[in-house]
Scaffold this motif. Structure first.
Motif, PDB file in Angstrom:
ATOM      1  N   GLN A   1     -61.479   4.036 -19.709  1.00 21.30           N
ATOM      2  CA  GLN A   1     -61.560   4.937 -19.024  1.00 21.30           C
ATOM      3  C   GLN A   1     -62.117   5.581 -20.188  1.00 21.30           C
ATOM      4  O   GLN A   1     -62.618   6.634 -20.052  1.00 21.30           O
ATOM      5  N   GLY A   2     -61.893   6.062 -21.185  1.00 17.32           N
ATOM      6  CA  GLY A   2     -61.392   7.093 -22.208  1.00 17.32           C
ATOM      7  C   GLY A   2     -60.844   8.442 -22.262  1.00 17.32           C
ATOM      8  O   GLY A   2     -60.657   8.492 -21.164  1.00 17.32           O
ATOM      9  N   LEU A   3     -61.153   8.641 -22.757  1.00 11.48           N
ATOM     10  CA  LEU A   3     -60.595  10.414 -22.738  1.00 11.48           C
ATOM     11  C   LEU A   3     -61.070  11.256 -22.011  1.00 11.48           C
ATOM     12  O   LEU A   3     -60.760  11.996 -21.218  1.00 11.48           O
ATOM     13  N   PHE A   4     -62.698  11.338 -21.380  1.00 15.75           N
ATOM     14  CA  PHE A   4     -63.417  12.261 -20.584  1.00 15.75           C
ATOM     15  C   PHE A   4     -63.798  11.569 -19.463  1.00 15.75           C
ATOM     16  O   PHE A   4     -63.697  12.085 -17.726  1.00 15.75           O
ATOM     17  N   HIS A   5     -62.729  10.534 -18.890  1.00 15.76           N
ATOM     18  CA  HIS A   5     -63.071   9.436 -17.670  1.00 15.76           C
ATOM     19  C   HIS A   5     -60.871   9.363 -16.376  1.00 15.76           C
ATOM     20  O   HIS A   5     -61.201   8.817 -16.112  1.00 15.76           O
TER      21      HIS A   5
ATOM     22  N   GLY B   1     -58.209  15.785 -28.905  1.00 11.56           N
ATOM     23  CA  GLY B   1     -56.758  13.951 -28.053  1.00 11.56           C
ATOM     24  C   GLY B   1     -56.185  14.847 -27.788  1.00 11.56           C
ATOM     25  O   GLY B   1     -55.394  14.186 -27.108  1.00 11.56           O
ATOM     26  N   ILE B   2     -55.515  15.864 -28.077  1.00  7.36           N
ATOM     27  CA  ILE B   2     -54.013  16.489 -26.827  1.00  7.36           C
ATOM     28  C   ILE B   2     -54.223  17.011 -24.935  1.00  7.36           C
ATOM     29  O   ILE B   2     -53.519  16.491 -24.859  1.00  7.36           O
ATOM     30  N   ALA B   3     -55.512  16.623 -25.144  1.00  6.85           N
ATOM     31  CA  ALA B   3     -56.391  16.542 -23.639  1.00  6.85           C
ATOM     32  C   ALA B   3     -55.480  15.220 -23.075  1.00  6.85           C
ATOM     33  O   ALA B   3     -55.266  15.087 -21.644  1.00  6.85           O
ATOM     34  N   ILE B   4     -55.333  14.793 -23.644  1.00 11.04           N
ATOM     35  CA  ILE B   4     -54.603  12.577 -23.327  1.00 11.04           C
ATOM     36  C   ILE B   4     -53.117  13.419 -22.718  1.00 11.04           C
ATOM     37  O   ILE B   4     -52.470  12.324 -21.728  1.00 11.04           O
ATOM     38  N   ALA B   5     -52.479  14.344 -23.553  1.00  9.38           N
ATOM     39  CA  ALA B   5     -50.677  14.139 -22.922  1.00  9.38           C
ATOM     40  C   ALA B   5     -51.437  14.827 -21.118  1.00  9.38           C
ATOM     41  O   ALA B   5     -49.868  14.985 -20.486  1.00  9.38           O
ATOM     42  N   PHE B   6     -51.970  15.642 -21.239  1.00 10.43           N
ATOM     43  CA  PHE B   6     -52.803  16.005 -19.230  1.00 10.43           C
ATOM     44  C   PHE B   6     -52.901  14.986 -18.683  1.00 10.43           C
ATOM     45  O   PHE B   6     -53.808  15.526 -17.871  1.00 10.43           O
TER      46      PHE B   6
END
Length: 195
Positions: free
Chosen positions: A17-21, A5-10
């Motif tokens: 669209q979700g985390l991966f899209h 979920g840290i990827a959401i910050a970037f």
């Protein structure tokens, strides 16, 4: 898995669209936040309140645990432990309603007491000066029971022979607390301070 979920910050995160899209935007979110006019004030308030929470969150439970350990009547000790631990089980929604009523500038019991003593009412939840302290104290009131029970368990794990030897050497209760109880609690204090 939860760290993904840290990827959401970037990202320019879109729940649909979700985390991966979601579109990857790098450090743009961080630049945006740092360019806000009140960023440094917000950062300072966060550090200031967090530091106060750490200090109060260590001192109060340790002090209460030591005081609880000194109570000799088990019924009184159990009653105090229950009363101290009870707010931990209450929801913040319930406690916020109670705090709004208790700290109300017009009808709250705290301000009624202040007015009765000849002082002005204080808007604890709206005054910039009082709010950080109110936040820390109310958080501690709700949560210190858990840490107190952990510290009390640590005290009970200290070898009673150490206290008997200290008594034979002439140490009073304060010196026993200073030289036996606190050092015996140190591993738990370090653990809870880290957590």
């Amino acid at each position: 898995y939860p760290m993904a979920g840290i990827a959401i910050a970037f990202q320019k995160y879109m729940p649909t669209q979700g985390l991966f899209h979601s579109k990857w935007i790098g450090l743009d979110n961080f630049r945006y936040v740092m360019e806000l006019p009140d960023f440094y004030r917000v950062l300072w308030n966060t550090i200031y309140i967090a530091f106060m929470k750490i200090i109060v969150g260590l001192v109060v439970p340790i002090l209460i645990a030591i005081l609880l350990n000194e109570i000799r009547k088990n019924a009184v000790k159990r009653l105090v432990q229950t009363l101290v631990y009870l707010p931990h089980f209450l929801s913040w929604v319930i406690l916020s309603g109670i705090l709004l009523d208790v700290l109300s500038p017009k009808e709250g019991i705290v301000n009624a007491a202040l007015r009765g003593l000849g002082f002005q009412s204080i808007f604890f939840l709206g005054d910039n000066t009082w709010f950080p302290f109110t936040l820390v104290l109310t958080n501690e009131w709700k949560e210190f029971g858990f840490s107190t029970i952990v510290y009390l368990a640590a005290i009970l794990g200290i070898n009673p022979a150490l206290y008997e030897a200290a008594t034979m050497d002439g140490a009073n209760r304060f010196k026993q607390t200073l030289h036996i109880t606190l050092p015996g609690m140190t591993p738990i204090i370090v653990l809870l301070a880290t957590l």
